[in-house]
Design a protein around this motif. Structure first.
Motif, PDB file in Angstrom:
ATOM      1  N   GLN A  14       3.210  -6.763 -10.863  1.00 44.54           N
ATOM      2  CA  GLN A  14       2.630  -7.761 -11.764  1.00 44.54           C
ATOM      3  C   GLN A  14       1.159  -8.015 -11.467  1.00 44.54           C
ATOM      4  O   GLN A  14       0.528  -8.853 -12.085  1.00 44.54           O
ATOM      5  N   GLY A  15       0.605  -7.297 -10.488  1.00 37.64           N
ATOM      6  CA  GLY A  15      -0.815  -7.435 -10.187  1.00 37.64           C
ATOM      7  C   GLY A  15      -1.141  -8.312  -9.000  1.00 37.64           C
ATOM      8  O   GLY A  15      -2.315  -8.526  -8.696  1.00 37.64           O
ATOM      9  N   CYS A  16      -0.140  -8.836  -8.321  1.00 34.05           N
ATOM     10  CA  CYS A  16      -0.389  -9.639  -7.123  1.00 34.05           C
ATOM     11  C   CYS A  16      -0.762  -8.727  -5.962  1.00 34.05           C
ATOM     12  O   CYS A  16      -0.241  -7.627  -5.834  1.00 34.05           O
ATOM     13  N   THR A  17      -1.667  -9.202  -5.122  1.00 33.65           N
ATOM     14  CA  THR A  17      -1.978  -8.477  -3.898  1.00 33.65           C
ATOM     15  C   THR A  17      -0.883  -8.774  -2.889  1.00 33.65           C
ATOM     16  O   THR A  17      -0.626  -9.938  -2.580  1.00 33.65           O
ATOM     17  N   VAL A  18      -0.228  -7.739  -2.409  1.00 37.92           N
ATOM     18  CA  VAL A  18       0.876  -7.911  -1.468  1.00 37.92           C
ATOM     19  C   VAL A  18       0.546  -7.147  -0.195  1.00 37.92           C
ATOM     20  O   VAL A  18       0.270  -5.958  -0.230  1.00 37.92           O
ATOM     21  N   GLY A  19       0.539  -7.857   0.922  1.00 41.15           N
ATOM     22  CA  GLY A  19       0.339  -7.249   2.229  1.00 41.15           C
ATOM     23  C   GLY A  19       1.514  -7.602   3.114  1.00 41.15           C
ATOM     24  O   GLY A  19       1.994  -8.729   3.083  1.00 41.15           O
ATOM     25  N   VAL A  20       1.966  -6.638   3.884  1.00 33.60           N
ATOM     26  CA  VAL A  20       3.138  -6.851   4.721  1.00 33.60           C
ATOM     27  C   VAL A  20       2.858  -6.323   6.126  1.00 33.60           C
ATOM     28  O   VAL A  20       2.478  -5.161   6.283  1.00 33.60           O
ATOM     29  N   ARG A  21       3.013  -7.185   7.133  1.00 32.77           N
ATOM     30  CA  ARG A  21       2.974  -6.705   8.514  1.00 32.77           C
ATOM     31  C   ARG A  21       4.405  -6.365   8.882  1.00 32.77           C
ATOM     32  O   ARG A  21       5.284  -7.229   8.851  1.00 32.77           O
ATOM     33  N   CYS A  22       4.630  -5.116   9.229  1.00 32.99           N
ATOM     34  CA  CYS A  22       5.981  -4.610   9.482  1.00 32.99           C
ATOM     35  C   CYS A  22       6.223  -4.436  10.971  1.00 32.99           C
ATOM     36  O   CYS A  22       5.310  -4.130  11.731  1.00 32.99           O
ATOM     37  N   TYR A  23       7.472  -4.584  11.342  1.00 33.01           N
ATOM     38  CA  TYR A  23       7.878  -4.373  12.727  1.00 33.01           C
ATOM     39  C   TYR A  23       8.826  -3.191  12.827  1.00 33.01           C
ATOM     40  O   TYR A  23       9.530  -3.026  13.816  1.00 33.01           O
ATOM     41  N   ALA A  24       8.814  -2.371  11.789  1.00 33.98           N
ATOM     42  CA  ALA A  24       9.528  -1.094  11.745  1.00 33.98           C
ATOM     43  C   ALA A  24       8.909  -0.313  10.591  1.00 33.98           C
ATOM     44  O   ALA A  24       8.437  -0.915   9.619  1.00 33.98           O
ATOM     45  N   PRO A  25       8.879   0.993  10.700  1.00 29.17           N
ATOM     46  CA  PRO A  25       8.348   1.776   9.578  1.00 29.17           C
ATOM     47  C   PRO A  25       9.129   1.455   8.305  1.00 29.17           C
ATOM     48  O   PRO A  25      10.366   1.381   8.318  1.00 29.17           O
ATOM     49  N   THR A  26       8.431   1.228   7.214  1.00 25.15           N
ATOM     50  CA  THR A  26       9.073   0.861   5.953  1.00 25.15           C
ATOM     51  C   THR A  26       8.174   1.257   4.796  1.00 25.15           C
ATOM     52  O   THR A  26       7.021   1.625   4.990  1.00 25.15           O
ATOM     53  N   GLU A  27       8.695   1.156   3.596  1.00 24.72           N
ATOM     54  CA  GLU A  27       7.919   1.424   2.393  1.00 24.72           C
ATOM     55  C   GLU A  27       8.135   0.298   1.388  1.00 24.72           C
ATOM     56  O   GLU A  27       9.262  -0.143   1.173  1.00 24.72           O
ATOM     57  N   VAL A  28       7.045  -0.162   0.800  1.00 26.95           N
ATOM     58  CA  VAL A  28       7.081  -1.153  -0.273  1.00 26.95           C
ATOM     59  C   VAL A  28       6.056  -0.687  -1.302  1.00 26.95           C
ATOM     60  O   VAL A  28       4.857  -0.724  -1.040  1.00 26.95           O
ATOM     61  N   ALA A  29       6.525  -0.232  -2.435  1.00 29.20           N
ATOM     62  CA  ALA A  29       5.640   0.313  -3.465  1.00 29.20           C
ATOM     63  C   ALA A  29       4.616  -0.725  -3.902  1.00 29.20           C
ATOM     64  O   ALA A  29       4.963  -1.865  -4.200  1.00 29.20           O
ATOM     65  N   GLY A  30       3.341  -0.351  -3.882  1.00 31.50           N
ATOM     66  CA  GLY A  30       2.281  -1.225  -4.358  1.00 31.50           C
ATOM     67  C   GLY A  30       1.747  -2.202  -3.331  1.00 31.50           C
ATOM     68  O   GLY A  30       0.819  -2.952  -3.610  1.00 31.50           O
ATOM     69  N   ALA A  31       2.321  -2.218  -2.140  1.00 31.10           N
ATOM     70  CA  ALA A  31       1.888  -3.165  -1.104  1.00 31.10           C
ATOM     71  C   ALA A  31       1.077  -2.443  -0.030  1.00 31.10           C
ATOM     72  O   ALA A  31       1.259  -1.252   0.199  1.00 31.10           O
ATOM     73  N   ARG A  32       0.195  -3.196   0.613  1.00 30.26           N
ATOM     74  CA  ARG A  32      -0.516  -2.686   1.795  1.00 30.26           C
ATOM     75  C   ARG A  32       0.341  -3.015   3.004  1.00 30.26           C
ATOM     76  O   ARG A  32       0.676  -4.182   3.227  1.00 30.26           O
ATOM     77  N   LEU A  33       0.699  -2.001   3.752  1.00 31.99           N
ATOM     78  CA  LEU A  33       1.577  -2.172   4.893  1.00 31.99           C
ATOM     79  C   LEU A  33       0.792  -2.027   6.191  1.00 31.99           C
ATOM     80  O   LEU A  33      -0.063  -1.150   6.308  1.00 31.99           O
ATOM     81  N   PHE A  34       1.082  -2.887   7.139  1.00 34.11           N
ATOM     82  CA  PHE A  34       0.435  -2.875   8.443  1.00 34.11           C
ATOM     83  C   PHE A  34       1.536  -2.855   9.497  1.00 34.11           C
ATOM     84  O   PHE A  34       2.238  -3.852   9.664  1.00 34.11           O
ATOM     85  N   LEU A  35       1.682  -1.739  10.184  1.00 30.23           N
ATOM     86  CA  LEU A  35       2.698  -1.626  11.229  1.00 30.23           C
ATOM     87  C   LEU A  35       2.151  -2.276  12.498  1.00 30.23           C
ATOM     88  O   LEU A  35       1.098  -1.900  13.004  1.00 30.23           O
ATOM     89  N   ALA A  36       2.857  -3.280  12.996  1.00 30.74           N
ATOM     90  CA  ALA A  36       2.413  -4.036  14.170  1.00 30.74           C
ATOM     91  C   ALA A  36       2.364  -3.147  15.401  1.00 30.74           C
ATOM     92  O   ALA A  36       3.281  -2.357  15.641  1.00 30.74           O
ATOM     93  N   ASP A  37       1.293  -3.268  16.168  1.00 34.62           N
ATOM     94  CA  ASP A  37       1.194  -2.550  17.438  1.00 34.62           C
ATOM     95  C   ASP A  37       2.316  -3.007  18.355  1.00 34.62           C
ATOM     96  O   ASP A  37       2.598  -4.192  18.467  1.00 34.62           O
ATOM     97  N   GLY A  38       2.949  -2.075  19.036  1.00 30.13           N
ATOM     98  CA  GLY A  38       4.013  -2.415  19.972  1.00 30.13           C
ATOM     99  C   GLY A  38       5.258  -2.956  19.292  1.00 30.13           C
ATOM    100  O   GLY A  38       6.010  -3.720  19.885  1.00 30.13           O
ATOM    101  N   TYR A  39       5.478  -2.559  18.035  1.00 25.02           N
ATOM    102  CA  TYR A  39       6.574  -3.161  17.262  1.00 25.02           C
ATOM    103  C   TYR A  39       7.945  -2.959  17.906  1.00 25.02           C
ATOM    104  O   TYR A  39       8.792  -3.837  17.822  1.00 25.02           O
ATOM    105  N   LYS A  40       8.176  -1.845  18.577  1.00 24.98           N
ATOM    106  CA  LYS A  40       9.489  -1.625  19.196  1.00 24.98           C
ATOM    107  C   LYS A  40       9.765  -2.659  20.282  1.00 24.98           C
ATOM    108  O   LYS A  40      10.866  -3.193  20.381  1.00 24.98           O
ATOM    109  N   ARG A  41       8.760  -2.956  21.102  1.00 25.08           N
ATOM    110  CA  ARG A  41       8.917  -3.958  22.157  1.00 25.08           C
ATOM    111  C   ARG A  41       9.123  -5.337  21.558  1.00 25.08           C
ATOM    112  O   ARG A  41       9.970  -6.115  22.005  1.00 25.08           O
ATOM    113  N   ILE A  42       8.354  -5.654  20.517  1.00 26.05           N
ATOM    114  CA  ILE A  42       8.468  -6.970  19.872  1.00 26.05           C
ATOM    115  C   ILE A  42       9.874  -7.172  19.326  1.00 26.05           C
ATOM    116  O   ILE A  42      10.508  -8.201  19.548  1.00 26.05           O
TER     117      ILE A  42
END
Length: 86
Positions: A14-42
């Motif tokens: 719908q045109g919204c800016t969507v950003g997601v900080r992830c703690y596991a590899p993932t996919e979200v169509a149309g979103a900017r994804l940021f995989l957290a450093d050290g996500y496995k430990r977290i």
């Protein structure tokens, strides 16, 4: 994350800016994804799930969920711009 993916993709479509900080590899169509450093430990050390939703840098919802994300342990909503930017 899987439960939120359809809604996040719909918002991006719908045109919204969507950003997601992830703690596991993932996919979200149309979103900017940021995989957290050290996500496995977290993920291994954190006893639940944290959900933060920020709307236009003006309001935020932060919720601490059970590990499966099915129940809310604690949550709050604020319209404090400072907390929304953090």
């Amino acid at each position: 994350m899987k439960k939120l993916t359809p809604d996040l993709e719909a918002a991006a479509k719908q045109g919204c800016t969507v950003g997601v900080r992830c703690y596991a590899p993932t996919e979200v169509a149309g979103a900017r994804l940021f995989l957290a450093d050290g996500y496995k430990r977290i993920v291994a050390e954190w006893p639940g799930a944290l959900l933060s939703v920020v709307i236009d840098g003006q309001a935020t919802v932060i919720a601490y969920l059970t590990p499966g994300g099915d129940e809310v342990r604690d949550a709050f909503v604020t319209e404090n711009p400072l907390l929304s930017m953090v």
